[in-house]
Write a protein that holds these residues in place. Structure first.
Motif, PDB file in Angstrom:
ATOM      1  N   MET B 131       0.829  -1.198   0.000  1.00 23.04           N
ATOM      2  CA  MET B 131       0.000   0.000   0.000  1.00 23.04           C
ATOM      3  C   MET B 131       0.871   1.258   0.000  1.00 23.04           C
ATOM      4  O   MET B 131       0.634   2.194  -0.758  1.00 23.04           O
ATOM      5  CB  MET B 131      -0.869  -0.017   1.247  1.00 23.04           C
ATOM      6  CG  MET B 131      -2.320   0.098   0.953  1.00 23.04           C
ATOM      7  SD  MET B 131      -3.259  -0.034   2.453  1.00 23.04           S
ATOM      8  CE  MET B 131      -4.206  -1.484   2.059  1.00 23.04           C
ATOM      9  N   MET B 133       3.854   1.556  -1.106  1.00 21.34           N
ATOM     10  CA  MET B 133       4.494   1.715  -2.411  1.00 21.34           C
ATOM     11  C   MET B 133       3.512   2.174  -3.475  1.00 21.34           C
ATOM     12  O   MET B 133       3.902   2.660  -4.517  1.00 21.34           O
ATOM     13  CB  MET B 133       5.169   0.407  -2.840  1.00 21.34           C
ATOM     14  CG  MET B 133       6.462   0.107  -2.123  1.00 21.34           C
ATOM     15  SD  MET B 133       7.680   1.433  -2.279  1.00 21.34           S
ATOM     16  CE  MET B 133       7.912   1.462  -4.044  1.00 21.34           C
ATOM     17  N   MET B 134       2.200   1.964  -3.224  1.00 22.55           N
ATOM     18  CA  MET B 134       1.201   2.499  -4.157  1.00 22.55           C
ATOM     19  C   MET B 134       0.845   3.924  -3.793  1.00 22.55           C
ATOM     20  O   MET B 134      -0.153   4.456  -4.275  1.00 22.55           O
ATOM     21  CB  MET B 134      -0.080   1.667  -4.067  1.00 22.55           C
ATOM     22  CG  MET B 134      -0.002   0.335  -4.723  1.00 22.55           C
ATOM     23  SD  MET B 134      -1.600  -0.438  -4.457  1.00 22.55           S
ATOM     24  CE  MET B 134      -1.086  -2.093  -4.277  1.00 22.55           C
ATOM     25  N   ALA B 135       1.637   4.517  -2.904  1.00 25.21           N
ATOM     26  CA  ALA B 135       1.396   5.892  -2.476  1.00 25.21           C
ATOM     27  C   ALA B 135       0.072   6.031  -1.740  1.00 25.21           C
ATOM     28  O   ALA B 135      -0.629   7.022  -1.864  1.00 25.21           O
ATOM     29  CB  ALA B 135       1.469   6.858  -3.655  1.00 25.21           C
TER      30      ALA B 135
END
Lengths: 276, 258
Positions: B131, B133-135
């Protein structure tokens, strides 16, 4: 002539400069330099525990380097504030080792997740985009399954579809081949190359599967003991006479990387038990 | 000797350090709550999982607790010839103490452990990292909605507990033993005060809701990402929540009776 340093500097989407990182007292990286040119697939290879995955986390800004810096599109990652970091991460997609799919959401919802969070697209467009991404990884038919119903290879493909959901410019792969059968492996290899070229993205693949990786990457960095010990194109490295690279590429049990974990002398160790 | 002292010192500083982390975690969760409150469906989904799914255990326990109160209360009160006061006794005991406290203890065991295990496993399987890393901020997306769901659910569950408990007391005292129904209800009505008893009970359960939910969330988020780590965190959730609830109950009661 080294193909990476010969490209102009501003063409590197990710640059790692003199980076050191330590966990507590343990130095994991000591002065690492790497360049990732736009449009290329670059592999970071090395033994288990050599801090390859940590490098991806440093690029994604989940960890801060002790010394040195990671630059993404010229911006120093660890100097960004939260908002800027999140802005930067929206350009990245990451495939985690075991997929890291959200177990409470279906395959469709997993791929839709980043779109729903980051865009205000209407449902019909989200549906089209999700099916497009799922079709690219060959799993359009699996959209209603839950992550628990997928095989290892399938979860990774779904995770890949999710990682590229927002068309990232940088795609990072953490051990994409670990624990896969040869067919699934071939599928993933194919996908990494195809997605990279179709999206015009840059891919960073962390792996220790020499044969798989050498078959499709453009450039390889070998990491050992926290340092880059060798780099080059797969062809160059196959011919390398460096002991470490030779051992790694040919999968020899003993060499510069010893088979034995450091231990006292074997004979003495055994005799001590007998005398006790 | 010195070693023992050193160990004790370490344990104390570690405990204080963790308390500090927990406080920072709590404040940060509150600071990013605006976003999740604006997305009500997320909170409603969690209310379903923490609140609605705890209903059965809460209601069944409430019925039995009420029935026991009815039996014990009648047994004691009849010695003084005031068995009609059993209604007051049951109602006051439930609304002031047992409703909020027992609900919180059951909530910690049923919903708190589920929250800890879920978040701990999400962390162990890198879902929270993914999550990030998905900003997407996992505290705003995962932690805050669960927090508010717990805080909203707890007083409602406690109110239902008291309601069903009173009904259990009525069943035993009036239907089984034969206490006069009119006296049972009218004494209860005239002796339970809205401000002093009911509102105070609700205040307690809101405080317990904040405590139980934030402990469960913190333990899950802080759990080492291994099977052993998650199992220990789950245990800590129950132990810490229970102790915190009982200690807070004493403090709150002392203030309220004052």
């Amino acid at each position: 002539m080294n193909p990476v340093t010969s490209t102009p500097v501003n063409d590197n989407i990710v640059e790692i400069d003199n980076l050191s990182f330590s966990y507590g007292n343990r130095m994991l990286h000591k002065g690492i330099n790497m360049r990732f040119p736009r449009g290329k697939v670059v592999a970071i290879m090395g033994g288990s525990g050599s801090g390859k995955t940590t490098l991806l986390r440093l690029i994604g800004g989940q960890l801060k380097p002790s010394i040195g810096a990671v630059r993404v599109e010229g911006k120093v990652v660890h100097e960004q504030d939260d908002a800027a970091l999140y802005q930067l991460r929206r350009k990245m997609g990451m495939l985690f080792q075991f997929g890291a799919l959200f177990t409470d959401l279906s395959v469709f919802e997993n791929v839709a997740f980043p779109m729903r969070e980051h865009t205000d697209l209407p449902e019909s467009i989200i549906r089209d985009l999700v099916l497009l991404k799922l079709n690219a990884v060959g799993l359009r038919g699996a959209r209603d399954l839950m992550p628990s119903e997928l095989s290892g290879g399938m979860s990774r493909r779904v995770a890949l579809a999710r990682a590229v959901a927002l068309d990232p410019q940088i795609i990072m792969y953490d051990e994409p081949f670990a624990g896969l059968d040869p067919i699934s492996m071939g599928v993933i290899v194919n996908l990494i190359r195809r997605l990279n070229d179709a999206l015009g993205a840059t891919s960073i693949v962390v792996t220790h599967d020499v044969h798989e990786a050498f078959a499709f990457v453009d450039y390889v960095y070998f990491v050992s003991n926290g340092q880059v010990v060798a780099e080059g194109t797969p062809a160059e490295l196959r011919e390398s006479v460096m002991p470490f690279v030779h051992q790694f590429v040919h999968g020899e049990a003993d060499g510069p990387v010893p088979f034995h974990y450091p231990a006292p002398d074997y004979q003495k160790d055994m005799l001590r038990g007998a005398s006790a | 000797m010195l070693k023992t002292l050193e160990n004790i010192g370490h344990q104390v500083t570690d405990a204080i350090l963790r308390l500090g982390y927990a406080a920072r975690f709590f404040i940060y969760s509150l600071s990013v709550s605006g976003e999740s409150l604006r997305r009500l469906p997320l909170v409603i989904r969690e209310i379903y999982f923490t609140g609605v799914m705890s209903l059965i255990i809460i209601l069944v326990s409430a019925l039995f607790v009420g029935m026991v109160l009815g039996l014990q209360g009648y047994n004691t009160l009849q010695r003084y010839g005031s068995s009609e006061a059993v209604g007051v006794l049951v109602a006051l005991a439930l609304v002031r103490e047992l409703g909020p406290v027992v609900t919180a203890l059951l909530f910690a065991g049923r919903a708190g452990t589920a929250i800890t295990a879920e978040i701990g496993l999400m962390k162990a399987t890198e879902q929270l990292s993914a999550m990030e890393m998905m900003a997407i901020n996992p505290i705003a997306r995962v932690v805050a909605p669960r927090f508010w769901a717990g805080v909203i659910s707890m007083p409602i569950l406690a109110a239902l507990f008291s309601l069903v408990g009173v009904f259990g007391g009525y069943l035993v005292a009036v239907q089984l033993i034969g206490v006069d129904s009119g006296a049972f209800w009218s004494q209860m009505q005239s002796n339970v005060d809205f401000r002093d008893d009911i509102v105070n009970g609700v205040i307690k359960s809101v405080v317990f809701g904040v405590a139980c939910t934030s402990i469960a969330l913190f333990e899950g988020y802080d759990a080492p990402p291994t099977a052993e780590g998650v199992s220990r965190a789950t245990t800590r959730t129950v132990v810490n929540s229970s102790l915190t609830v009982l200690a807070l109950d004493f403090i709150l009661t002392a203030f309220m009776l004052h």
